[in-house]
Design a protein around this motif. Structure first.
Motif, PDB file in Angstrom:
ATOM      1  N   GLN A   1      41.718  33.269  37.231  1.00  0.00           N
ATOM      2  CA  GLN A   1      40.748  34.527  38.349  1.00  0.00           C
ATOM      3  C   GLN A   1      40.220  34.743  37.323  1.00  0.00           C
ATOM      4  OE1 GLN A   1      45.186  36.256  36.912  1.00  0.00           O
ATOM      5  NE2 GLN A   1      45.193  36.708  39.343  1.00  0.00           N
ATOM      6  N   PHE A   2      39.989  35.138  36.194  1.00  0.00           N
ATOM      7  CA  PHE A   2      38.299  35.430  35.262  1.00  0.00           C
ATOM      8  C   PHE A   2      36.525  34.070  35.893  1.00  0.00           C
ATOM      9  CE2 PHE A   2      36.615  35.295  31.425  1.00  0.00           C
ATOM     10  CZ  PHE A   2      36.622  36.893  30.521  1.00  0.00           C
ATOM     11  N   TYR A   3      37.309  32.980  35.801  1.00  0.00           N
ATOM     12  CA  TYR A   3      36.782  32.569  36.446  1.00  0.00           C
ATOM     13  C   TYR A   3      35.644  32.905  37.974  1.00  0.00           C
ATOM     14  CZ  TYR A   3      34.685  27.954  38.324  1.00  0.00           C
ATOM     15  OH  TYR A   3      33.181  27.489  38.686  1.00  0.00           O
ATOM     16  N   GLN A   4      36.968  33.551  38.541  1.00  0.00           N
ATOM     17  CA  GLN A   4      36.296  33.522  39.635  1.00  0.00           C
ATOM     18  C   GLN A   4      36.176  35.297  39.970  1.00  0.00           C
ATOM     19  OE1 GLN A   4      36.936  32.033  42.799  1.00  0.00           O
ATOM     20  NE2 GLN A   4      37.594  30.192  42.026  1.00  0.00           N
ATOM     21  N   PHE A   5      36.486  36.056  38.340  1.00  0.00           N
ATOM     22  CA  PHE A   5      35.855  37.231  39.029  1.00  0.00           C
ATOM     23  C   PHE A   5      34.201  36.893  38.420  1.00  0.00           C
ATOM     24  CE2 PHE A   5      34.173  40.242  36.328  1.00  0.00           C
ATOM     25  CZ  PHE A   5      34.481  40.979  36.414  1.00  0.00           C
ATOM     26  N   TRP A   6      34.113  35.890  37.523  1.00  0.00           N
ATOM     27  CA  TRP A   6      32.458  35.012  36.756  1.00  0.00           C
ATOM     28  C   TRP A   6      31.973  35.350  38.190  1.00  0.00           C
ATOM     29  CZ3 TRP A   6      31.058  38.927  33.498  1.00  0.00           C
ATOM     30  CH2 TRP A   6      31.326  38.966  32.772  1.00  0.00           C
ATOM     31  N   LEU A   7      32.241  33.804  38.570  1.00  0.00           N
ATOM     32  CA  LEU A   7      31.277  33.537  39.975  1.00  0.00           C
ATOM     33  C   LEU A   7      30.828  34.427  41.689  1.00  0.00           C
ATOM     34  CD1 LEU A   7      30.758  30.484  40.118  1.00  0.00           C
ATOM     35  CD2 LEU A   7      32.841  30.545  41.909  1.00  0.00           C
ATOM     36  N   GLY A   8      31.875  35.231  41.419  1.00  0.00           N
ATOM     37  CA  GLY A   8      31.739  35.888  42.234  1.00  0.00           C
ATOM     38  C   GLY A   8      30.871  37.703  42.203  1.00  0.00           C
ATOM     39  N   THR A   9      29.649  37.032  41.590  1.00  0.00           N
ATOM     40  CA  THR A   9      28.921  37.929  40.805  1.00  0.00           C
ATOM     41  C   THR A   9      27.677  38.166  41.669  1.00  0.00           C
ATOM     42  OG1 THR A   9      29.509  37.564  38.849  1.00  0.00           O
ATOM     43  CG2 THR A   9      26.936  39.028  38.624  1.00  0.00           C
ATOM     44  N   ALA A  10      27.407  38.886  41.937  1.00  0.00           N
ATOM     45  CA  ALA A  10      26.495  39.445  43.262  1.00  0.00           C
ATOM     46  C   ALA A  10      25.098  39.035  42.042  1.00  0.00           C
ATOM     47  CB  ALA A  10      26.425  41.434  43.788  1.00  0.00           C
ATOM     48  N   ASP A  11      23.831  38.226  44.288  1.00  0.00           N
ATOM     49  CA  ASP A  11      23.135  38.024  43.391  1.00  0.00           C
ATOM     50  C   ASP A  11      21.845  38.828  42.295  1.00  0.00           C
ATOM     51  OD1 ASP A  11      23.090  35.325  44.200  1.00  0.00           O
ATOM     52  OD2 ASP A  11      22.013  35.740  46.399  1.00  0.00           O
ATOM     53  N   SER A  12      22.219  40.247  42.792  1.00  0.00           N
ATOM     54  CA  SER A  12      21.599  41.066  42.077  1.00  0.00           C
ATOM     55  C   SER A  12      21.332  41.499  40.508  1.00  0.00           C
ATOM     56  CB  SER A  12      21.717  42.655  43.283  1.00  0.00           C
ATOM     57  OG  SER A  12      23.397  42.743  43.363  1.00  0.00           O
ATOM     58  N   ASP A  13      23.199  41.253  40.763  1.00  0.00           N
ATOM     59  CA  ASP A  13      23.839  41.196  39.061  1.00  0.00           C
ATOM     60  C   ASP A  13      23.349  39.875  38.240  1.00  0.00           C
ATOM     61  OD1 ASP A  13      24.039  43.683  39.688  1.00  0.00           O
ATOM     62  OD2 ASP A  13      25.620  43.253  41.083  1.00  0.00           O
ATOM     63  N   VAL A  14      23.939  38.633  38.723  1.00  0.00           N
ATOM     64  CA  VAL A  14      23.389  37.610  38.275  1.00  0.00           C
ATOM     65  C   VAL A  14      22.376  37.674  36.729  1.00  0.00           C
ATOM     66  CG1 VAL A  14      22.266  36.397  39.819  1.00  0.00           C
ATOM     67  CG2 VAL A  14      24.316  35.428  37.948  1.00  0.00           C
ATOM     68  N   ILE A  15      21.691  37.711  36.651  1.00  0.00           N
ATOM     69  CA  ILE A  15      20.830  37.430  35.915  1.00  0.00           C
ATOM     70  C   ILE A  15      20.657  38.148  34.401  1.00  0.00           C
ATOM     71  CG2 ILE A  15      18.149  37.266  35.337  1.00  0.00           C
ATOM     72  CD1 ILE A  15      18.755  35.043  36.973  1.00  0.00           C
ATOM     73  N   ARG A  16      20.947  39.710  35.030  1.00  0.00           N
ATOM     74  CA  ARG A  16      21.232  40.563  33.872  1.00  0.00           C
ATOM     75  C   ARG A  16      22.887  39.881  33.423  1.00  0.00           C
ATOM     76  NH1 ARG A  16      23.948  46.047  34.826  1.00  0.00           N
ATOM     77  NH2 ARG A  16      23.864  45.584  37.073  1.00  0.00           N
ATOM     78  N   PHE A  17      24.048  40.140  34.434  1.00  0.00           N
ATOM     79  CA  PHE A  17      24.732  39.158  33.190  1.00  0.00           C
ATOM     80  C   PHE A  17      24.802  38.085  32.534  1.00  0.00           C
ATOM     81  CE2 PHE A  17      28.272  41.923  36.665  1.00  0.00           C
ATOM     82  CZ  PHE A  17      27.587  42.545  36.078  1.00  0.00           C
ATOM     83  N   LEU A  18      23.761  37.386  32.741  1.00  0.00           N
ATOM     84  CA  LEU A  18      23.263  36.225  32.418  1.00  0.00           C
ATOM     85  C   LEU A  18      22.880  36.215  31.105  1.00  0.00           C
ATOM     86  CD1 LEU A  18      22.284  34.096  34.497  1.00  0.00           C
ATOM     87  CD2 LEU A  18      24.450  32.780  32.892  1.00  0.00           C
ATOM     88  N   LYS A  19      22.088  37.600  30.805  1.00  0.00           N
ATOM     89  CA  LYS A  19      21.284  37.824  29.664  1.00  0.00           C
ATOM     90  C   LYS A  19      22.570  38.741  29.036  1.00  0.00           C
ATOM     91  CE  LYS A  19      16.743  39.181  31.105  1.00  0.00           C
ATOM     92  NZ  LYS A  19      16.147  39.592  31.415  1.00  0.00           N
ATOM     93  N   TYR A  20      23.446  39.259  29.474  1.00  0.00           N
ATOM     94  CA  TYR A  20      24.490  40.028  28.062  1.00  0.00           C
ATOM     95  C   TYR A  20      25.545  39.066  28.288  1.00  0.00           C
ATOM     96  CZ  TYR A  20      23.131  45.141  30.227  1.00  0.00           C
ATOM     97  OH  TYR A  20      22.367  45.322  31.265  1.00  0.00           O
ATOM     98  N   PHE A  21      26.044  38.385  28.345  1.00  0.00           N
ATOM     99  CA  PHE A  21      27.215  37.352  28.198  1.00  0.00           C
ATOM    100  C   PHE A  21      27.666  36.429  28.239  1.00  0.00           C
ATOM    101  CE2 PHE A  21      28.360  41.261  30.847  1.00  0.00           C
ATOM    102  CZ  PHE A  21      29.361  42.231  30.337  1.00  0.00           C
ATOM    103  N   THR A  22      25.864  36.012  28.422  1.00  0.00           N
ATOM    104  CA  THR A  22      26.352  33.995  27.525  1.00  0.00           C
ATOM    105  C   THR A  22      25.348  33.960  26.514  1.00  0.00           C
ATOM    106  OG1 THR A  22      23.954  33.710  28.877  1.00  0.00           O
ATOM    107  CG2 THR A  22      25.906  33.218  29.585  1.00  0.00           C
ATOM    108  N   PHE A  23      24.911  32.861  25.929  1.00  0.00           N
ATOM    109  CA  PHE A  23      23.831  32.793  24.587  1.00  0.00           C
ATOM    110  C   PHE A  23      22.900  31.787  25.394  1.00  0.00           C
ATOM    111  CE2 PHE A  23      28.008  34.974  22.614  1.00  0.00           C
ATOM    112  CZ  PHE A  23      27.682  34.903  21.779  1.00  0.00           C
TER     113      PHE A  23
END
Length: 437
Positions: A250-272
């Motif tokens: 479920q956790f994986y699917q939540f992130w997989l469903g990220t919108a195109d308009s949010d995904v780069i921002r979330f990559l900056k926030y939550f990954t290394f």
């Protein structure tokens, strides 16, 4: 690149006191910093992930993170960002939740004793629990005027609706935390969410009035989705860091469903991942959004970080099986995880015809529709397309030794489409021959 410049690239600095002074201090020495997490449940959710990962970034840059569990302030309740008074829990519950949160935080920070910048877990109940109220009001409370406290957003937003003295005093207690850590751990920096700015600056003023130390504060942005929906919430509720509350799939699917308009921002926030890789993916999203490469990487990185390599591989296996229609290779545990939120029906009659089974689990409204769906090839059972109307349930086979998974159509698993045969209601011969239990 310095830690502050990396945080700025990632959009992680919302507010900061004396940026130049903090930059200089970070470049000249190993800085001790802290962030607090109040135990309001037995698990943290992904709303806490941003400050946790920011502590990790500081540690990777050579600094010393303190993860503070609010075993004391958790008994009070923080008014920040809340519309109403929090329901207070007893000491035993808060203590149990504090221990759970300590265990979760240890997944993200390195507490190895051999490190020069080993992280440390602290609990503010250790110093707040033994406070003498008279001494506290005299030595700490005198440094705060009521007018000063009323000017803070966390308090001002609650004045018209009402705020108890209990939550009104939260700011003073958090300020005392910062002072205590400054005195005992040489902690010079507090970080937190943007709603903590008033509490952080109050702590800085207390340190300034009672010591000759220089301290700093910084806040992280409020994470929102571009469509206005609240981050970290789904129809099923909050996305938790505890695998028992939100499964890795479920956790994986939540992130997989990220919108195109949010995904780069979330990559900056939550990954290394590197700045260069993020910039490459940003261009990929613009040029070939249908590939969803950025979303796949985001889901993989965060799931592995929170749940580990084995849980990630299982989530990938479930995802591949479900979307390819080949679910027969899934293990029992993977089936249970994949269909955790799909309503299930216990099959009480093992020799029930497939037509009746479709009606029983809500996959068809009538026998006529059920026959039509089967004959048109719209029904699959355990990943196999069915065309025989007269087949019986005990002839369908089983997945994970217990389950029949019914799908009508190509995309969506139907509510009630996971059926389990109850052992106590199966005949002896059925149990021995087919093992539907």
């Amino acid at each position: 690149m310095t830690i502050l410049k990396d945080l700025e690239f990632r959009g992680l600095l919302h507010q900061i006191t004396d940026r130049e002074g903090l930059e200089k201090k970070l470049s000249e020495e190993r800085v001790v910093l802290y962030c607090g997490f109040d135990p309001t449940a037995d698990s943290l959710h992904i709303g806490s992930l941003l400050p946790i990962l920011t502590l990790r970034r500081f540690q990777l840059a050579g600094h010393i993170p303190l993860a503070l569990v609010g075993g004391g302030t958790g008994l009070i309740g923080d008014p920040s960002g809340k519309a109403n008074e929090r329901t207070l829990n007893g000491p035993e519950i808060v203590e149990a939740w504090s221990q759970s949160i300590k265990n979760q935080l240890s997944r993200f920070l390195d507490f190895s004793e051999h490190l020069d910048n080993s992280a440390e877990l602290v609990n503010n109940y250790d110093w707040l629990g033994s406070l003498n109220v008279i001494e506290f009001l005299r030595d700490v409370g005198k440094n705060f005027t009521v007018n000063y406290m009323l000017g803070k957003d966390s308090v001002d937003s609650r004045i018209t609706k009402g705020i108890s003295f209990t939550e009104f005093s939260y700011m003073i207690l958090q300020s005392y935390d910062f002072l205590k850590l400054n005195e005992t751990k040489n902690c010079a920096l507090q970080i937190g969410g943007s709603d903590q700015w008033g509490n952080i600056t109050a702590g800085l003023e207390l340190i300034g009035k009672t010591t000759d130390q220089r301290a700093y504060g910084a806040t992280l942005p409020l994470v929102t989705k571009s469509d206005g929906q609240k981050f970290g919430k789904t129809e099923g509720g909050a996305i938790w860091l505890d695998a028992a509350k939100t499964s890795p799939y479920q956790f994986y699917q939540f992130w997989l469903g990220t919108a195109d308009s949010d995904v780069i921002r979330f990559l900056k926030y939550f990954t290394f991942i590197s700045h260069e890789e993020i910039e490459r993916l940003e261009e990929e999203v613009k040029q070939q959004p249908e590939k969803r490469e950025a979303q796949k990487l985001l889901a993989r990185e965060v799931t592995q970080l929170v749940h580990g390599e084995e849980a990630l591989l299982s989530s990938l296996n479930i995802t591949t099986a479900l979307f390819s229609g080949n679910i027969q290779d899934l293990s029992r545990s993977e089936i249970e995880e994949a269909f955790k939120d799909v309503p299930s029906t216990t099959l009480e009659q093992a020799d029930m015809p497939l037509v009746d089974l479709l009606i029983s689990v809500g996959a068809a409204p009538s026998k006529r529709q059920a026959r039509q769906d089967i004959e048109s090839g719209a029904v699959t059972v355990n990943g196999v397309r069915m065309t025989q109307v007269d087949v019986l349930a005990n002839e369908l086979g089983k997945l994970g030794e217990s389950y029949i998974v019914i799908r009508r159509g190509k995309k969506k698993l139907l509510p009630g489409s996971v059926s389990k045969l109850r052992k106590s209601q199966c005949s002896e011969s059925l149990r021995l021959c087919l093992g539907f239990f």
